[in-house]
Design a protein around this motif. Structure first.
Motif, short mmCIF file in Angstrom:
data_model
loop_
_atom_site.label_atom_id
_atom_site.label_comp_id
_atom_site.label_asym_id
_atom_site.label_seq_id
_atom_site.Cartn_x
_atom_site.Cartn_y
_atom_site.Cartn_z
N ALA A 207 -3.16 2.53 6.37
CA ALA A 207 -1.96 3.33 6.65
C ALA A 207 -2.28 4.56 7.48
CB ALA A 207 -1.30 3.74 5.34
N GLY A 208 -3.59 4.88 7.65
CA GLY A 208 -3.97 6.07 8.41
C GLY A 208 -3.68 7.36 7.65
N CYS A 209 -3.85 7.29 6.32
CA CYS A 209 -3.58 8.45 5.45
C CYS A 209 -4.87 8.92 4.79
CB CYS A 209 -2.61 8.06 4.35
SG CYS A 209 -1.04 7.43 4.91
N ALA A 210 -4.83 10.11 4.25
CA ALA A 210 -5.96 10.63 3.47
C ALA A 210 -6.19 9.72 2.27
CB ALA A 210 -5.68 12.05 3.01
N LYS A 211 -7.45 9.56 1.88
CA LYS A 211 -7.78 8.58 0.85
C LYS A 211 -7.13 8.83 -0.50
CE LYS A 211 -12.22 10.72 -0.22
NZ LYS A 211 -13.65 10.56 -0.23
N GLY A 212 -6.79 10.04 -0.84
CA GLY A 212 -6.20 10.32 -2.15
C GLY A 212 -4.68 10.26 -2.19
N VAL A 213 -4.05 10.01 -1.05
CA VAL A 213 -2.58 10.11 -1.00
C VAL A 213 -1.90 9.07 -1.88
CG1 VAL A 213 -2.10 8.65 1.03
CG2 VAL A 213 -0.68 10.64 0.57
N LEU A 214 -2.46 7.90 -2.02
CA LEU A 214 -1.84 6.87 -2.84
C LEU A 214 -1.76 7.35 -4.29
CD1 LEU A 214 -2.13 3.10 -2.61
CD2 LEU A 214 -2.54 4.14 -4.83
N HIS A 215 -2.84 7.96 -4.78
CA HIS A 215 -2.85 8.41 -6.18
C HIS A 215 -2.08 9.70 -6.39
CE1 HIS A 215 -5.23 5.13 -7.66
NE2 HIS A 215 -6.04 5.27 -6.63
N THR A 216 -1.70 10.35 -5.31
CA THR A 216 -0.82 11.51 -5.42
C THR A 216 0.60 11.05 -5.74
OG1 THR A 216 -2.17 12.72 -3.84
CG2 THR A 216 0.07 13.53 -4.18
N HIS A 217 0.96 9.87 -5.27
CA HIS A 217 2.32 9.37 -5.43
C HIS A 217 2.47 8.26 -6.45
CE1 HIS A 217 3.82 11.83 -2.12
NE2 HIS A 217 2.66 11.59 -1.56
N PHE A 218 1.37 7.64 -6.84
CA PHE A 218 1.39 6.56 -7.83
C PHE A 218 0.30 6.85 -8.85
CE2 PHE A 218 2.95 4.86 -3.84
CZ PHE A 218 4.11 4.19 -4.21
N ALA A 219 0.60 6.62 -10.13
CA ALA A 219 -0.36 6.93 -11.19
C ALA A 219 -1.61 6.06 -11.12
CB ALA A 219 0.30 6.78 -12.56
N SER A 220 -1.47 4.86 -10.58
CA SER A 220 -2.61 3.94 -10.51
C SER A 220 -2.34 2.90 -9.43
CB SER A 220 -2.80 3.23 -11.86
OG SER A 220 -1.69 2.38 -12.12
N LEU A 221 -3.36 2.13 -9.10
CA LEU A 221 -3.18 1.03 -8.15
C LEU A 221 -2.24 -0.02 -8.74
CD1 LEU A 221 -3.88 -0.09 -5.37
CD2 LEU A 221 -5.87 -1.21 -6.40
N ASP A 222 -2.30 -0.24 -10.05
CA ASP A 222 -1.39 -1.20 -10.69
C ASP A 222 0.06 -0.76 -10.55
OD1 ASP A 222 -3.19 -3.17 -11.55
OD2 ASP A 222 -3.76 -1.96 -13.27
N GLU A 223 0.32 0.53 -10.73
CA GLU A 223 1.69 1.03 -10.55
C GLU A 223 2.13 0.83 -9.10
OE1 GLU A 223 3.62 5.33 -10.14
OE2 GLU A 223 3.02 4.90 -12.22
N PHE A 224 1.24 1.11 -8.16
CA PHE A 224 1.55 0.91 -6.75
C PHE A 224 1.89 -0.56 -6.46
CE2 PHE A 224 -0.08 -0.44 -2.57
CZ PHE A 224 0.76 0.30 -1.73
N VAL A 225 1.07 -1.47 -6.97
CA VAL A 225 1.30 -2.91 -6.76
C VAL A 225 2.63 -3.32 -7.37
CG1 VAL A 225 0.51 -5.22 -7.42
CG2 VAL A 225 -1.12 -3.57 -6.48
N ALA A 226 2.91 -2.86 -8.58
CA ALA A 226 4.18 -3.20 -9.23
C ALA A 226 5.35 -2.69 -8.40
CB ALA A 226 4.23 -2.62 -10.64
#
Length: 196
Positions: A40-59
């Motif tokens: 996505a061309g984003c900072a590596k921590g940005v996903l966990h800033t918006h989602f509690a976990s990778l599982d939450e992101f996938v869901a």
């Protein structure tokens, strides 16, 4: 790469799109938060800033994609009496078949994501249930209008269609024209009004 601390427009959709590209290119096993943010061309921590976990992101990704397909189905009942019944049903089928089987399969490979998705569907989030209900409502109206056989069973037809779509998605058979051809034959078999 976006600078740190700068808001990224449509970040959620950007991350979802990036995840789909990672899965399509490298497979489900390659999906990590770092792979998504790199894509996505984003900072590596940005996903966990918006989602509690990778599982939450996938869901949330799977639920978002199902919501899109469900929106097409929810628009179906008011279309009763327009176009052909088969064309209208195929529009819904095409929306469901457009879901990326690799992304849908993520929910199976990640138990916590799967649990979250099932719970969301149980509490009314758009998914196969919404598609089935919408197809049933549409077919009841088409039966009332006499555009399908009076003896047609909307509930059974909807279940057969949605069950087939589910099968094709979960067996990685949704891609290509073969799946569309099979579903089109099924739709015609289910809704063709016999000659008087």
């Amino acid at each position: 790469m976006s600078p740190r601390g700068v808001a990224i427009p449509d970040l959620r959709e950007r991350l979802f799109d990036a995840a789909e590209r990672v899965v399509a290119r490298d497979g489900a096993a390659a999906l990590t938060s770092r792979a998504v943010t790199n894509e996505a061309g984003c900072a590596k921590g940005v996903l966990h800033t918006h989602f509690a976990s990778l599982d939450e992101f996938v869901a949330d990704l799977v639920l978002d994609r199902f919501a899109r397909a469900s929106a097409v189905a929810e628009a179906l009942p008011p279309r009763a009496g327009t176009g052909t019944v088969a064309e209208n049903l195929m529009a819904v089928a095409s929306a469901v078949l457009s879901l990326d089987p690799g992304v849908v399969g993520l929910a199976v490979t990640r138990p916590a994501a799967s649990q979250r998705i099932r719970e969301a569907w149980r509490t009314g989030a758009p998914g196969f249930g919404v598609v089935q209900e919408s197809v049933e409502d549409y077919l009841r109206e088409e039966r009332r209008l006499g555009r399908i056989a009076a003896g047609a069973d909307p509930q059974s037809v909807a279940l057969a269609l949605v069950g087939t779509l589910h099968h094709l998605l979960m067996t990685d058979g949704a891609g290509g024209s073969d799946a569309r051809d099979r579903v089109e034959r099924l739709v015609h078999a289910l809704v063709t009004v016999p000659a008087p």
